[in-house]
Design a protein around this motif. Structure first.
Motif, mmCIF file in Angstrom:
data_model
loop_
_atom_site.group_PDB
_atom_site.id
_atom_site.type_symbol
_atom_site.label_atom_id
_atom_site.label_comp_id
_atom_site.label_asym_id
_atom_site.label_seq_id
_atom_site.Cartn_x
_atom_site.Cartn_y
_atom_site.Cartn_z
ATOM 1 N N VAL A 88 7.849 -13.256 -1.978
ATOM 2 C CA VAL A 88 7.176 -14.426 -1.394
ATOM 3 C C VAL A 88 6.784 -15.416 -2.496
ATOM 4 C CG1 VAL A 88 5.132 -15.191 -0.094
ATOM 5 C CG2 VAL A 88 6.305 -13.071 0.552
ATOM 6 N N LEU A 89 6.246 -14.895 -3.597
ATOM 7 C CA LEU A 89 5.825 -15.762 -4.700
ATOM 8 C C LEU A 89 7.035 -16.415 -5.375
ATOM 9 C CD1 LEU A 89 3.067 -13.399 -6.109
ATOM 10 C CD2 LEU A 89 2.653 -15.755 -5.379
ATOM 11 N N ALA A 90 8.094 -15.645 -5.587
ATOM 12 C CA ALA A 90 9.299 -16.213 -6.222
ATOM 13 C C ALA A 90 9.846 -17.358 -5.373
ATOM 14 C CB ALA A 90 10.356 -15.120 -6.416
ATOM 15 N N THR A 109 -3.381 -13.119 -16.712
ATOM 16 C CA THR A 109 -3.135 -13.055 -15.271
ATOM 17 C C THR A 109 -1.913 -12.188 -14.998
ATOM 18 O OG1 THR A 109 -3.086 -14.405 -13.265
ATOM 19 C CG2 THR A 109 -1.630 -15.098 -15.044
ATOM 20 N N TYR A 110 -1.471 -12.194 -13.757
ATOM 21 C CA TYR A 110 -0.290 -11.434 -13.357
ATOM 22 C C TYR A 110 0.892 -11.902 -14.204
ATOM 23 C CZ TYR A 110 3.017 -9.297 -10.045
ATOM 24 O OH TYR A 110 3.990 -8.535 -9.449
ATOM 25 N N SER A 111 1.529 -10.965 -14.896
ATOM 26 C CA SER A 111 2.524 -11.382 -15.893
ATOM 27 C C SER A 111 3.895 -11.708 -15.303
ATOM 28 C CB SER A 111 2.632 -10.340 -17.001
ATOM 29 O OG SER A 111 2.656 -9.039 -16.459
ATOM 30 N N ILE A 149 -3.284 -19.134 -8.604
ATOM 31 C CA ILE A 149 -4.458 -18.376 -9.017
ATOM 32 C C ILE A 149 -4.515 -17.085 -8.209
ATOM 33 C CG2 ILE A 149 -6.997 -18.304 -9.021
ATOM 34 C CD1 ILE A 149 -7.008 -21.278 -9.600
ATOM 35 N N PRO A 150 -4.553 -15.934 -8.892
ATOM 36 C CA PRO A 150 -4.758 -14.697 -8.148
ATOM 37 C C PRO A 150 -6.252 -14.502 -7.942
ATOM 38 C CG PRO A 150 -3.917 -14.258 -10.368
ATOM 39 C CD PRO A 150 -4.396 -15.674 -10.339
ATOM 40 N N ASN A 151 -6.620 -14.109 -6.737
ATOM 41 C CA ASN A 151 -8.033 -13.871 -6.453
ATOM 42 C C ASN A 151 -8.192 -12.622 -5.604
ATOM 43 O OD1 ASN A 151 -10.735 -14.733 -6.827
ATOM 44 N ND2 ASN A 151 -10.793 -15.218 -4.653
#
Ligand code: PLP
Length: 354
Positions: A88-90, A109-111, A149-151
């Motif tokens: 989904v992010l890609a 953050t998420y690498s 931003i990951p939350n």
């Protein structure tokens, strides 16, 4: 170098956490859920009609989309599903970050974010967390090509207040702001409730952590209809059948089993709070975590050494040899029994290594 290599798209891939083959280890290194998936989801798997698999799956994965829409109070046209939230992010990076200006995300953050940015040739600028590992709102109030931003953030576990996130979303109405909520179910406040207000917001979640289905690969996102349409256009231009028949059916069953979902989360949160107390007692410090992991550092012993000692003991945690975080261990919350074994070993190890 061969001549043809000049035209190869070269990337440095993401390195996932280790998945050891040995079964006896205590695996606290990839933020998986220590409890099995919902028995209702497993029932679907056991009763699957083999004849169904002869046919292509529903490209829209309607069963799953409808279940998610119902559960989170959105319209089906506001839901996107993919093969894990990584997919989904890609797709979202590919679809929404198509401009010249750099996109913004935290330095710690998420690498995977910089990997996708490099893969899709998206310019980016990392914004440093403050010395308490907090995301500074003001860093995200400048002209940019988009924001991720990951939350709560990974690997810190630190949650950013929803009001501060809203400030960022409101200040960036001309670009897409992605909030990656991989860990939101462990006590955070979701940005889903901001969706009616902001047409530039995409909220991404996953079945991999809170719903114990990392192995099935299910991720999803909520956004306004137009935004989701753009995402689906990109997806159907790439691979129409990303969600397979079994996965979509199991995912839907997992969402329906709300009682199991909530009970599992309650257990993990209570184990996390116990683990925090024990780690503090042993001299560890850590930012307060709202996720299913704790990012901890010890006053006397280097993280790299503790990491190795734990591994020899068959307890796997995650260690990142990167600036600013190379004295921290990311410890996933397992079962009570697993966390007791971790604490018992640490107590002995630290006692012997004063
Ligand atoms: C685990 C994780 C993901 C990816 O999860 P999937 O298994 O692909 O759904 C995305 N973002 C963050 C911050 C994560 O920790």
């Amino acid at each position: 170098m061969q001549a043809w290599e000049e035209h190869v798209r070269k990337v440095v891939p993401y390195t996932p956490g280790e998945q050891p083959v040995c079964k006896d280890i205590i695996k606290l290194n990839t933020n998986e859920n220590p409890y099995p998936p919902s028995p209702k989801a497993l029932e679907v798997l056991q009763n699957i009609d083999g004849q169904l698999l002869r046919k292509y799956p529903d490209p829209e994965a309607r069963q799953l989309v409808e279940e998610l829409a119902g559960y989170y109070g959105r319209k089906t046209s506001e839901v996107f599903v993919g093969v894990g939230s990584d997919d989904v992010l890609a797709m979202s990076f590919l679809t929404f970050f198509n401009g010249q200006k750099p996109i913004l995300f935290p330095d710690i953050t998420y690498s995977f974010y910089d990997v996708w940015a490099d893969l899709f040739r998206i310019p980016y600028e990392c914004q440093p967390l403050d010395d308490k590992f907090k995301i500074r709102t003001k860093d995200y109030k400048k002209r940019c090509g988009g924001i991720v931003i990951p939350n709560p953030n990974a690997p810190t576990g630190v949650e950013k207040e929803l009001s501060e996130l809203e400030e960022i979303i409101a200040a960036n109405r001309d670009v897409i702001v992605i909030i990656d909520e991989a860990y939101i179910d462990f006590g955070g406040t979701s940005a889903v409730k901001l969706l009616p207000e902001y047409d530039n917001l995409l909220v991404v979640q996953t079945f991999s952590k809170s719903r114990s289905l990392a192995g099935m690969r299910i991720g999803y996102a909520f956004g306004n209809e137009k935004l989701i349409k753009y995402l689906n256009d990109a997806k159907y231009s790439f691979n129409s059948y990303t969600m397979n028949t079994i996965t979509a059916a199991m995912g839907a069953a997992a969402v329906r089993d709300d009682a199991y979902f909530k009970a599992t989360i309650d257990k993990i949160i209570s184990t996390r709070e116990w683990t925090k107390q024990e780690l503090a007692r042993l001299g560890f410090t850590f930012p307060d975590s709202k996720s299913n992991f704790i990012f901890a550092s010890h006053a006397r012993r280097p993280a790299a050494e503790i990491f190795e000692a734990l591994k020899v003991q068959g307890i796997y945690v995650r260690y990142f040899d990167k600036p600013r975080i190379n004295n921290y261990l990311r410890i996933t919350i397992g079962t009570d029994r697993e966390m007791k074994a971790l604490i018992e070993f640490l107590e002995k190890y630290l006692g012997e290594n004063v």
